[in-house]
Design an enzyme around this catalytic site. Structure first.
Site, PDB file in Angstrom:
ATOM      1  N   ASN A   1       1.942   0.402  -9.997  1.00 17.16           N
ATOM      2  CA  ASN A   1       2.195   0.658  -8.576  1.00 17.16           C
ATOM      3  C   ASN A   1       0.960   0.152  -7.825  1.00 17.16           C
ATOM      4  O   ASN A   1      -0.141   0.686  -8.010  1.00 17.16           O
ATOM      5  CB  ASN A   1       2.337   2.163  -8.360  1.00 17.16           C
ATOM      6  CG  ASN A   1       3.505   2.572  -7.495  1.00 17.16           C
ATOM      7  OD1 ASN A   1       3.741   3.754  -7.336  1.00 17.16           O
ATOM      8  ND2 ASN A   1       4.240   1.645  -6.915  1.00 17.16           N
TER       9      ASN A   1
ATOM     10  N   CYS B   1       2.975   9.460  -1.399  1.00 19.08           N
ATOM     11  CA  CYS B   1       3.010   8.531  -2.529  1.00 19.08           C
ATOM     12  C   CYS B   1       2.059   9.059  -3.589  1.00 19.08           C
ATOM     13  O   CYS B   1       0.848   9.115  -3.360  1.00 19.08           O
ATOM     14  CB  CYS B   1       2.605   7.131  -2.071  1.00 19.08           C
ATOM     15  SG  CYS B   1       2.519   5.928  -3.403  1.00 19.08           S
TER      16      CYS B   1
ATOM     17  N   ASN C   1      14.688   7.930  -2.815  1.00 20.59           N
ATOM     18  CA  ASN C   1      14.213   7.194  -3.984  1.00 20.59           C
ATOM     19  C   ASN C   1      15.112   7.544  -5.162  1.00 20.59           C
ATOM     20  O   ASN C   1      15.411   8.727  -5.385  1.00 20.59           O
ATOM     21  CB  ASN C   1      12.766   7.567  -4.295  1.00 20.59           C
ATOM     22  CG  ASN C   1      11.847   7.288  -3.128  1.00 20.59           C
ATOM     23  OD1 ASN C   1      11.504   6.157  -2.856  1.00 20.59           O
ATOM     24  ND2 ASN C   1      11.452   8.345  -2.410  1.00 20.59           N
TER      25      ASN C   1
ATOM     26  N   GLU D   1      12.734   2.270  -5.159  1.00 17.85           N
ATOM     27  CA  GLU D   1      12.020   2.962  -4.090  1.00 17.85           C
ATOM     28  C   GLU D   1      12.493   2.534  -2.708  1.00 17.85           C
ATOM     29  O   GLU D   1      12.580   1.336  -2.413  1.00 17.85           O
ATOM     30  CB  GLU D   1      10.517   2.679  -4.188  1.00 17.85           C
ATOM     31  CG  GLU D   1       9.804   3.492  -5.245  1.00 17.85           C
ATOM     32  CD  GLU D   1       8.308   3.550  -5.005  1.00 17.85           C
ATOM     33  OE1 GLU D   1       7.902   3.888  -3.870  1.00 17.85           O
ATOM     34  OE2 GLU D   1       7.552   3.262  -5.947  1.00 17.85           O
TER      35      GLU D   1
ATOM     36  N   CYS E   1       6.474   5.096  -9.966  1.00 17.60           N
ATOM     37  CA  CYS E   1       6.580   5.911  -8.755  1.00 17.60           C
ATOM     38  C   CYS E   1       6.087   7.301  -9.112  1.00 17.60           C
ATOM     39  O   CYS E   1       6.716   7.996  -9.922  1.00 17.60           O
ATOM     40  CB  CYS E   1       8.019   5.946  -8.250  1.00 17.60           C
ATOM     41  SG  CYS E   1       8.248   7.038  -6.823  1.00 17.60           S
ATOM     42  N   GLY E   2       4.963   7.703  -8.524  1.00 18.08           N
ATOM     43  CA  GLY E   2       4.342   8.971  -8.893  1.00 18.08           C
ATOM     44  C   GLY E   2       5.145  10.193  -8.512  1.00 18.08           C
ATOM     45  O   GLY E   2       5.363  11.092  -9.332  1.00 18.08           O
TER      46      GLY E   2
END
Length: 270
Positions: free
Chosen positions: A22, A83, A181, A198, A208-209
């Site tokens: 990312n 994020c 998402n 996303e 994607c955290g």
């Protein structure tokens, strides 16, 4: 025509960081020199053909009550929700700038966050928000871990057309206005494999955290787990770990853990 001074005024010093693939543009904006007046500048900088290229852009700014404030923009130029991997990267950035040492409390759009970082500055454990409810959409799970997420279990995730399937769900009648998402997960026993479409990027990203956090919590509820849980997660960009406490109804002490690395720095004109 712009004179030389005007051209110089348009130059911005930036850093590029990535967390499990990312990737983000980071700008030290404590002097407020980066003026956000619309999405064109961010859109240009995040463009992978005509700009630096990134999943998003973050401004690190001063805050009276915290070590710093994180302001996050999606690649489409719009102000974004939380994020997670970006949060980990901005913690590493703050350490690089000498703002913090091994721990920090900073402010993001979804509220305060605590994080700790390794001495080397390349591994960050970021505390996420508490979660009290996970909803359902058919067999899928829906929850907000700082950003809204849809979690669907699948088989053969490696060959799934994530762009097509994720785009379809993100733009259906339920979600098209606000967006969501879309995470697909395959439980491989000793770890979860996750791929994510996303919103804001409007494509699959390497990680994607907030998404892997949503997946880990959803799967814990699905499997009826309790107590302190640590879940290894593999994404296209590498490995992450989610740690949390779950009492059967509430998730507390939720941490997103993984790498955060500086890729390069430079100057760009906008």
């Amino acid at each position: 025509m712009l004179n030389d001074q005007q051209k110089e005024d348009m130059k911005i010093h930036f850093y590029k960081y990535q967390g499990a693939g990312n990737d983000f543009i980071l700008i030290d904006n404590r002097d407020l020199s980066f003026k956000y007046t619309g999405n064109n500048a961010v859109l240009q900088l995040c463009n992978r053909r005509f700009g630096i290229g990134a999943d998003g852009l973050m401004l690190l700014q001063d805050h009276a009550d915290y070590d710093f404030e994180m302001l996050y923009f999606n690649a489409d130029g719009k102000l974004g929700s939380m994020c997670g991997n970006g949060g980990r990267c901005i913690v590493a950035f703050a350490k690089h700038l000498g703002i913090i040492d091994s721990e920090t409390n900073f402010l993001a759009v979804d509220g305060p966050h605590y994080a700790k970082i390794s001495d080397a500055g390349n591994w960050v454990d970021l505390q996420m928000i508490d979660i009290d409810h996970i909803g359902n959409d058919g067999e899928a799970y829906v929850l907000n871990t700082g950003s809204p997420h849809y979690v669907a279990q699948v088989n053969n995730l490696e060959t799934l057309d994530v762009y097509h399937e994720g785009h379809s769900i993100r733009n259906n009648e339920t979600y098209k206005q606000e967006g969501i998402n879309v995470n697909f997960v395959e439980d491989l026993g000793d770890h979860l494999f996750v791929r994510t479409f996303e919103r804001g990027v409007e494509d699959e990203t390497y990680a994607c955290g907030t998404g892997v956090t949503a997946v880990a919590l959803s799967m814990a509820q699905h499997k009826g787990q309790n107590g302190h849980i640590e879940t290894p997660v593999k994404v296209l960009g590498g490995d992450l770990r989610i740690a949390f406490d779950y009492n059967g109804s509430q998730f507390r002490n939720v941490f997103l853990c993984g790498p955060a690395e500086q890729v390069f720095e430079g100057n760009v004109s906008i």
